[in-house]
Design a protein around this motif. Structure first.
Motif, PDB file in Angstrom:
ATOM      1  N   PHE A  94      78.739 -11.984   5.655  1.00 49.50           N
ATOM      2  CA  PHE A  94      78.490 -10.871   6.573  1.00 49.50           C
ATOM      3  C   PHE A  94      77.039 -10.827   7.049  1.00 49.50           C
ATOM      4  CE2 PHE A  94      77.740  -9.467   2.253  1.00 49.50           C
ATOM      5  CZ  PHE A  94      76.551  -8.751   2.326  1.00 49.50           C
ATOM      6  N   THR A  95      76.894 -10.325   8.263  1.00 44.18           N
ATOM      7  CA  THR A  95      75.595 -10.002   8.834  1.00 44.18           C
ATOM      8  C   THR A  95      75.686  -8.596   9.400  1.00 44.18           C
ATOM      9  OG1 THR A  95      75.169 -12.302   9.459  1.00 44.18           O
ATOM     10  CG2 THR A  95      73.825 -10.625  10.518  1.00 44.18           C
ATOM     11  N   VAL A  96      74.740  -7.741   9.068  1.00 41.45           N
ATOM     12  CA  VAL A  96      74.698  -6.371   9.574  1.00 41.45           C
ATOM     13  C   VAL A  96      73.304  -6.101  10.123  1.00 41.45           C
ATOM     14  CG1 VAL A  96      74.961  -3.917   9.040  1.00 41.45           C
ATOM     15  CG2 VAL A  96      76.397  -5.600   7.860  1.00 41.45           C
ATOM     16  N   ARG A  97      73.228  -5.690  11.386  1.00 40.88           N
ATOM     17  CA  ARG A  97      71.952  -5.332  11.999  1.00 40.88           C
ATOM     18  C   ARG A  97      72.098  -3.982  12.671  1.00 40.88           C
ATOM     19  NH1 ARG A  97      69.571  -9.622  15.861  1.00 40.88           N
ATOM     20  NH2 ARG A  97      67.599  -8.768  15.096  1.00 40.88           N
ATOM     21  N   THR A  98      71.148  -3.085  12.451  1.00 41.35           N
ATOM     22  CA  THR A  98      71.161  -1.770  13.094  1.00 41.35           C
ATOM     23  C   THR A  98      69.814  -1.510  13.748  1.00 41.35           C
ATOM     24  OG1 THR A  98      70.453  -0.618  11.074  1.00 41.35           O
ATOM     25  CG2 THR A  98      72.830  -0.848  11.426  1.00 41.35           C
ATOM     26  N   PHE A  99      69.883  -0.774  14.854  1.00 36.76           N
ATOM     27  CA  PHE A  99      68.693  -0.400  15.604  1.00 36.76           C
ATOM     28  C   PHE A  99      68.767   1.080  15.960  1.00 36.76           C
ATOM     29  CE2 PHE A  99      69.561  -4.828  16.314  1.00 36.76           C
ATOM     30  CZ  PHE A  99      68.322  -5.457  16.302  1.00 36.76           C
ATOM     31  N   ALA A 100      67.642   1.760  15.929  1.00 33.87           N
ATOM     32  CA  ALA A 100      67.532   3.151  16.361  1.00 33.87           C
ATOM     33  C   ALA A 100      66.471   3.214  17.457  1.00 33.87           C
ATOM     34  CB  ALA A 100      67.161   4.072  15.207  1.00 33.87           C
ATOM     35  N   ASN A 101      66.893   3.567  18.656  1.00 36.01           N
ATOM     36  CA  ASN A 101      65.983   3.589  19.810  1.00 36.01           C
ATOM     37  C   ASN A 101      65.241   2.269  19.970  1.00 36.01           C
ATOM     38  OD1 ASN A 101      66.639   6.259  20.524  1.00 36.01           O
ATOM     39  ND2 ASN A 101      65.176   7.063  19.038  1.00 36.01           N
ATOM     40  N   GLY A 102      65.970   1.174  19.739  1.00 36.43           N
ATOM     41  CA  GLY A 102      65.419  -0.154  19.936  1.00 36.43           C
ATOM     42  C   GLY A 102      64.635  -0.715  18.772  1.00 36.43           C
ATOM     43  N   VAL A 103      64.434   0.071  17.717  1.00 33.18           N
ATOM     44  CA  VAL A 103      63.667  -0.374  16.548  1.00 33.18           C
ATOM     45  C   VAL A 103      64.632  -0.773  15.436  1.00 33.18           C
ATOM     46  CG1 VAL A 103      61.968   0.281  14.804  1.00 33.18           C
ATOM     47  CG2 VAL A 103      61.749   1.149  17.149  1.00 33.18           C
ATOM     48  N   ALA A 104      64.453  -1.970  14.902  1.00 35.27           N
ATOM     49  CA  ALA A 104      65.336  -2.454  13.843  1.00 35.27           C
ATOM     50  C   ALA A 104      65.185  -1.608  12.580  1.00 35.27           C
ATOM     51  CB  ALA A 104      65.035  -3.910  13.525  1.00 35.27           C
ATOM     52  N   THR A 105      66.317  -1.146  12.039  1.00 35.82           N
ATOM     53  CA  THR A 105      66.303  -0.357  10.810  1.00 35.82           C
ATOM     54  C   THR A 105      67.037  -1.058   9.666  1.00 35.82           C
ATOM     55  OG1 THR A 105      68.280   0.852  11.550  1.00 35.82           O
ATOM     56  CG2 THR A 105      66.128   1.830  12.045  1.00 35.82           C
ATOM     57  N   GLU A 106      67.816  -2.085   9.988  1.00 33.59           N
ATOM     58  CA  GLU A 106      68.506  -2.849   8.940  1.00 33.59           C
ATOM     59  C   GLU A 106      68.800  -4.249   9.455  1.00 33.59           C
ATOM     60  OE1 GLU A 106      72.591  -2.883   6.199  1.00 33.59           O
ATOM     61  OE2 GLU A 106      72.100  -1.108   7.386  1.00 33.59           O
ATOM     62  N   ASP A 107      68.600  -5.228   8.613  1.00 36.77           N
ATOM     63  CA  ASP A 107      68.932  -6.615   8.930  1.00 36.77           C
ATOM     64  C   ASP A 107      69.366  -7.279   7.628  1.00 36.77           C
ATOM     65  OD1 ASP A 107      69.235  -9.143   9.908  1.00 36.77           O
ATOM     66  OD2 ASP A 107      67.122  -9.490  10.355  1.00 36.77           O
ATOM     67  N   THR A 108      70.679  -7.329   7.430  1.00 32.02           N
ATOM     68  CA  THR A 108      71.239  -7.795   6.162  1.00 32.02           C
ATOM     69  C   THR A 108      72.102  -9.024   6.387  1.00 32.02           C
ATOM     70  OG1 THR A 108      71.305  -5.513   5.356  1.00 32.02           O
ATOM     71  CG2 THR A 108      72.577  -7.135   4.136  1.00 32.02           C
ATOM     72  N   LEU A 109      71.907 -10.025   5.562  1.00 37.09           N
ATOM     73  CA  LEU A 109      72.706 -11.245   5.599  1.00 37.09           C
ATOM     74  C   LEU A 109      73.094 -11.584   4.168  1.00 37.09           C
ATOM     75  CD1 LEU A 109      73.792 -13.872   6.968  1.00 37.09           C
ATOM     76  CD2 LEU A 109      71.525 -14.867   6.559  1.00 37.09           C
ATOM     77  N   GLY A 110      74.393 -11.822   3.944  1.00 32.50           N
ATOM     78  CA  GLY A 110      74.809 -12.114   2.584  1.00 32.50           C
ATOM     79  C   GLY A 110      76.241 -12.607   2.482  1.00 32.50           C
ATOM     80  N   ARG A 111      76.636 -12.821   1.250  1.00 31.73           N
ATOM     81  CA  ARG A 111      78.002 -13.242   0.947  1.00 31.73           C
ATOM     82  C   ARG A 111      78.475 -12.485  -0.280  1.00 31.73           C
ATOM     83  NH1 ARG A 111      81.794 -17.172   1.474  1.00 31.73           N
ATOM     84  NH2 ARG A 111      82.896 -17.872  -0.389  1.00 31.73           N
ATOM     85  N   ALA A 112      79.694 -11.961  -0.197  1.00 24.74           N
ATOM     86  CA  ALA A 112      80.274 -11.215  -1.315  1.00 24.74           C
ATOM     87  C   ALA A 112      81.552 -11.899  -1.775  1.00 24.74           C
ATOM     88  CB  ALA A 112      80.563  -9.781  -0.902  1.00 24.74           C
ATOM     89  N   ARG A 113      81.850 -11.751  -3.078  1.00 24.82           N
ATOM     90  CA  ARG A 113      83.078 -12.325  -3.613  1.00 24.82           C
ATOM     91  C   ARG A 113      83.581 -11.453  -4.758  1.00 24.82           C
ATOM     92  NH1 ARG A 113      78.825 -14.961  -5.985  1.00 24.82           N
ATOM     93  NH2 ARG A 113      79.012 -15.481  -8.201  1.00 24.82           N
TER      94      ARG A 113
END
Length: 267
Positions: free
Chosen positions: A85-104
């Motif tokens: 998974f990759t999760v990226r979030t932005f608030a008013n154009g500013v990055a607030t989360e950038d997550t990259l990983g693998r779950a099992r």
């Protein structure tokens, strides 16, 4: 493209677009309007795994004339071996989360190997379902005539550190012959042409409530809930997001089936 003939248990590869508008809002919410869009795309099969992308862009306007723009972007590959998974979030154009990983899955836990925001391995307690697993569990419960499904879920949000308890309430199957067609131009109605492409497969109204992460459901209140019409091939429409003080309607504005995956070896 017409709906594909799927192998038993497979979900239909498709692309769906939902336009977002404000549903209800309380005075204390301070929200005057909502504008935005969700684009969801998925492909694959049970034997090959499923690849999906999701993007939610939403601008919330307050009663004082201000606004806030949020942008959630996810991509994932889910198979019997795990969940990338990759999760990226932005608030008013500013990055607030950038997550990259693998779950099992491992016994009664979820092992998460993170690459971003920093490299580490963590163990989350619980038999959490990944997103495709959760969708298939809801459909299986609906087809079995069950009305309640309680399940912990993991989707990589909250920096890959959260298991969300969920409660799904499944309504009575909607008879395709009696299913009300969308009314052209009516606010909040799904687009009639998009609905026609979906076809008349079996479908059930579903509401999924998500509770505070990493704690027992009985010790918290729902953080938000999502209501939708769930088709047996994995497609959804009639979307409504309820955040408590306000709700957002997701109108299906465009829909298309994608090329189905190649048959699994031996089929």
């Amino acid at each position: 493209m017409a709906p594909a003939v799927l192998a038993s248990g497979d979900l239909a590869p498709h692309r769906a677009v939902y336009d977002l508008k404000l549903g209800d809002s309380s005075d204390r919410s301070g929200i005057a309007a909502v504008d935005g869009r969700i684009v969801y795309e998925t492909s694959g099969s049970t034997c090959d795994g499923y690849t999906s992308t999701f993007r939610l862009v939403m601008r919330v306007f307050d009663t004082k004339g201000g606004s806030q723009l949020s942008d959630l972007q996810t991509s994932a590959y889910e198979s019997a071996d795990g969940f990338d998974f990759t999760v990226r979030t932005f608030a008013n154009g500013v990055a607030t989360e950038d997550t990259l990983g693998r779950a099992r899955h491992q016994d009664d836990t979820v092992i998460v190997d993170l690459k971003r925001p920093e490299e580490e391995s963590i163990t989350l307690q619980g038999k959490a379902l990944f997103p495709i697993e959760h969708t298939r569990a809801i459909i299986a419960a609906a087809k079995a005539g069950k009305r309640i499904l309680q399940a912990d879920t993991f989707d990589g949000s909250e920096s890959g550190r959260a298991i969300f308890p969920t409660l799904s309430v499944i309504g009575k199957e909607v008879d395709p012959a009696q299913r009300e067609a969308p009314k052209a131009g009516k606010r909040g109605e799904d687009d009639a042409a998009a609905v026609a492409v979906i076809g008349k497969g079996r479908a059930w109204p579903v509401t999924v409530s998500f509770y505070a992460p990493n704690m027992p459901m009985e010790e918290s209140e729902p953080v938000y809930s999502i209501s939708f019409l769930q088709y047996e091939n994995g497609v959804t429409r009639r979307m409504r997001l309820d955040y408590g003080d306000f709700s957002v309607i997701g109108k299906l504005s465009a829909f298309e089936y994608q090329e189905p995956a190649a048959p699994c070896p031996g089929n």
